[in-house]
Design an enzyme around this catalytic site. Structure first.
Site, short mmCIF file in Angstrom:
data_model
loop_
_atom_site.label_atom_id
_atom_site.label_comp_id
_atom_site.label_asym_id
_atom_site.label_seq_id
_atom_site.Cartn_x
_atom_site.Cartn_y
_atom_site.Cartn_z
N CYS A 2 0.83 -1.19 0.00
CA CYS A 2 0.00 0.00 0.00
C CYS A 2 0.86 1.24 0.00
O CYS A 2 2.09 1.18 0.00
CB CYS A 2 -0.90 0.03 1.24
SG CYS A 2 -1.91 -1.44 1.46
N ARG A 50 -4.63 1.06 -1.02
CA ARG A 50 -4.32 -0.37 -0.92
C ARG A 50 -4.14 -1.04 -2.28
O ARG A 50 -4.96 -0.86 -3.19
CB ARG A 50 -5.43 -1.09 -0.14
CG ARG A 50 -5.09 -2.56 0.12
CD ARG A 50 -6.20 -3.28 0.84
NE ARG A 50 -5.85 -4.67 1.09
CZ ARG A 50 -6.70 -5.69 1.11
NH1 ARG A 50 -7.98 -5.47 0.90
NH2 ARG A 50 -6.28 -6.91 1.34
N ILE A 53 -3.22 -7.78 -1.89
CA ILE A 53 -2.40 -8.96 -2.13
C ILE A 53 -2.84 -10.13 -1.24
O ILE A 53 -3.00 -11.25 -1.70
CB ILE A 53 -0.91 -8.66 -1.88
CG1 ILE A 53 -0.44 -7.46 -2.71
CG2 ILE A 53 -0.05 -9.89 -2.14
CD1 ILE A 53 -0.44 -7.68 -4.20
N ILE A 54 -3.00 -9.86 0.06
CA ILE A 54 -3.41 -10.86 1.04
C ILE A 54 -4.84 -10.53 1.50
O ILE A 54 -5.14 -9.38 1.79
CB ILE A 54 -2.46 -10.88 2.26
CG1 ILE A 54 -1.01 -11.11 1.82
CG2 ILE A 54 -2.91 -11.92 3.28
CD1 ILE A 54 -0.70 -12.50 1.36
N ASN A 75 2.04 -0.62 5.03
CA ASN A 75 2.57 -0.83 3.68
C ASN A 75 3.62 -1.92 3.77
O ASN A 75 4.60 -1.78 4.49
CB ASN A 75 3.19 0.47 3.16
CG ASN A 75 3.98 0.26 1.88
OD1 ASN A 75 3.67 -0.62 1.08
ND2 ASN A 75 5.00 1.07 1.68
N GLU A 77 4.67 -6.43 3.43
CA GLU A 77 4.25 -7.82 3.60
C GLU A 77 4.99 -8.41 4.78
O GLU A 77 6.21 -8.23 4.90
CB GLU A 77 4.54 -8.66 2.35
CG GLU A 77 3.85 -8.20 1.07
CD GLU A 77 2.35 -8.41 1.07
OE1 GLU A 77 1.84 -9.10 1.97
OE2 GLU A 77 1.69 -7.87 0.17
N SER A 363 12.52 -10.44 -6.94
CA SER A 363 13.74 -9.89 -7.53
C SER A 363 14.96 -10.43 -6.81
O SER A 363 14.92 -10.68 -5.60
CB SER A 363 13.72 -8.35 -7.44
OG SER A 363 15.00 -7.81 -7.71
#
Length: 635
Positions: A2, A50, A53-54, A75, A77, A363
């Protein structure tokens, strides 16, 4: 993933402005196009945008605890949130969502600010504690996620990007000249400074607490290099691969499609190999190449295809052409301050392409810092031995020969020149000489007299040296790696990855920067990272059975484009116009004659100045976009 923003008036009788909070969140809508949310309660306001993702359907923020005495915007994970969730439920906490955000909040409820020590992931968040009337801001250990703030008088503003804070018209846009000096030296400003004197960054591994009218900052994590020479190299390699495999598995948690950046280098190929072990579907992989006047610049797409074929990925490619004039403005507005690492160009394009297929990409960023992947690490190691050669031999033989090579030559000889000439400097200054665009004396000549008078010596050199001499590392190569973890990693490549990916609403995850893996890598002796003339010795040993031989033996190129050639050809007229005497005099920060000499030397091929010209070009575009008319050193 986010974007967050917020404001706090220290005076409880002064209400938070919901309209300003709305503008702050609107400015970072690209970070979270899926949803928005706000909490305004008297003196405080928290907001967010937002990217779901989850718990896509149930993770609306802000999130509250059971009695709504705590509120969070987040913001990032948290990859171990399920384990945290189970522990907290066992202790009686009640969850309303399946999100990692809520686990942070309940963990704070349980143990307070020490909650950050238990989080495994990337994060920047704000928690308002209604009972304590306190605000808690925290940033992850190495600075994967950004957090900016303005602390002035009796008010605090904070946000994921500077552009949110600039939505307040009361925020001055005065330039921090020390940050400008760092920018010209390194291509970026160094936290906690930003180019704006009134706006700062929260340092990685730190948190901020406002309570009882006072603000305090605290560091909660750092990296300590303690080489374990009792361990066997094969045992170290096996443990490294075990921890990396675990980190990759954790970084795959997602309720939306994900993929990976694939350059065909060792780090990204290793990630794709490990992702293939965990995933039942083919990994979606993405790579780019360069078109235009690229000369001998190596296109890495054949190596990426080799890796894609090896692991059966769903592979996507893009060729970047040097039509950059419109893209430069988009890149500049992504950072909100001058940022001149030209890897922002390929990062912008690969993020744009990847977002058309997935919301999340992994990445290989960070592998070079952990395992000794840069030429400058090899050069620094060799320089320790070179410096022991008698001075008269070096001066009359090596330096005389290398001095005959023109600066515009590039290639291996140019690299040798870069490492040989600073050999007599103390180690900290020697390493800085490998990284810097211009030393303090040449920067002074580039700046206008007004700016030169205001800049206080070589502060950027001193700041880097402070990290080099930190007690966190004692051996020479460990010292330079620690400095890069504190300076280059958060201010350059992590900032680049975050801003360019989030400009396209793409979340990028970096398993090599899992903090448990980083802490283990800091126990690997430096001689197993850079051994003889081979970089990443232990990493290569650990993954030799996973990767094609061609990739293991491939020379590192780095995620950059052929900027030197573009500036001489496709972008030449644009450069001349943007860095004209009239354009430079409009703000008065740089000496036009010095800039003209730099351009003439580059275009005539007498010297190569591509990185410096790009830095000046980016600054000019940034100043035009962000500074009000009449601002500048000459006003």
């Amino acid at each position: 993933m986010c974007g967050i923003a917020g404001l706090l008036n220290f005076d409880s009788n002064r209400k938070a402005d919901p309209r300003l909070l709305q503008r702050m969140c609107d400015a970072i809508a690209h970070r979270g196009p899926d949803d928005e949310g706000f909490y305004v309660n008297g003196q405080v306001g928290l907001g967010m945008r937002r990217l779901s993702i989850i718990d896509v359907g149930g993770g609306h923020q802000p999130i509250f605890n059971e009695d709504r005495s705590l509120c969070i915007v987040f913001n990032g994970e948290i990859y171990n949130h399920r384990e945290i969730r189970e522990e907290l439920i066992a202790k009686g906490h009640t969850y309303a969502t399946q999100t990692d955000t809520e686990s942070i909040l309940h963990l704070y409820e349980e143990i307070g600010v020490h909650c950050v020590e238990k989080l495994r992931g990337m994060f920047a968040f704000a928690i308002w504690d209604e009972r304590k009337r306190s605000l808690f801001l925290a940033r992850d250990r190495v600075g994967i996620k950004p957090l900016f703030y303005r602390l002035e008088g009796d008010r605090l503003l904070f946000a994921s990007e500077i552009k949110s804070i600039l939505q307040d018209p009361a925020v001055p846009r005065d330039i921090d000249l020390q940050a400008l000096d760092a920018y010209v030296a390194l291509s970026y400003s160094m936290a906690p400074r930003t180019i704006f004197r009134e706006i700062s960054q929260l340092l990685p591994g730190h948190f901020l607490v406002w309570e009882d009218g006072k603000v305090r900052f605290e560091r909660y994590w750092d990296l300590y290099y303690r080489p374990n020479r009792k361990a066997k190299v094969d045992d170290l390699a096996a443990e490294f691969l075990h921890l990396l495999r675990e980190a990759v598995g954790q970084h795959l948690i997602s309720d939306v499609p994900l993929g990976a950046f694939l350059s065909g280098g060792i780090d990204s190929t290793t990630l794709v190999a490990l992702m293939s072990e965990h995933m039942s579907e083919p990994v979606k992989t993405f790579t780019i190449g360069f078109g235009g006047t690229v000369g001998g610049f190596e296109d890495e797409r054949p190596f990426a295809r080799l890796a894609a074929d090896r692991y059966g990925t769903d592979h996507h490619e893009l060729e970047v052409r040097p039509n950059l004039e419109g893209v430069i403005e988009k890149i500049v507005t992504g950072f909100d301050e001058p940022f001149a690492d030209d890897s922002s160009i390929p990062t912008y394009y690969i993020s744009e392409m990847t977002r058309k297929h997935v919301k999340v990409a992994l990445s290989g960023l960070g592998g070079d810092e952990l395992m000794g992947g840069y030429d400058r690490y090899l050069g620094f190691s060799l320089s320790e031995s070179y410096a022991r050669i008698p001075r008269w031999v070096r001066r009359n033989l090596f330096e005389r020969i290398i001095g005959l090579v023109p600066d515009s030559s590039g290639g291996t000889v140019s690299q040798l020149k870069r490492f040989i000439l600073p050999a007599d400097l103390p180690p900290a200054q020697r390493y800085f000489a490998y990284r810097v665009l211009l030393d303090a004396e040449r920067r002074a000549a580039l700046f206008s007299p007004d700016v030169r008078r205001e800049i206080e010596g070589a502060q950027v050199e001193d700041e880097c040296a402070r990290y080099f001499h930190s007690p966190n590392a004692s051996e020479p190569l460990d010292r330079v790696m620690y400095q890069d973890v504190k300076v280059y990693l958060p201010n350059d490549i992590l900032a680049n990855t975050d801003r360019m990916s989030m400009a396209h609403s793409l979340e990028v995850r970096v398993p090599f920067l899992d903090h448990k893996l980083m802490e283990f890598c800091a126990t690997i002796p430096a001689e197993w990272k850079v051994r003889g003339l081979q970089k990443k010795f232990l990493l290569r040993r650990a993954v030799a059975h996973l990767l094609p031989g061609e990739i293991l033996q491939k020379k590192k190129q780095g995620f950059v484009g052929p900027m030197a050639l573009w500036l001489r050809h496709e972008l030449r007229d644009y450069v001349r116009d943007t860095l004209s005497e009239a354009s430079l005099k409009a703000h008065g920060y740089f000496e036009p004659r010095a800039v003209a000499l730099i351009l003439d030397e580059h275009f005539s091929r007498r010297r190569r100045h591509d990185t410096l010209i790009w830095a000046l070009l980016v600054f000019q575009v940034w100043h035009r976009l962000y500074m009000r008319p009449g601002t500048g050193a000459a006003r």
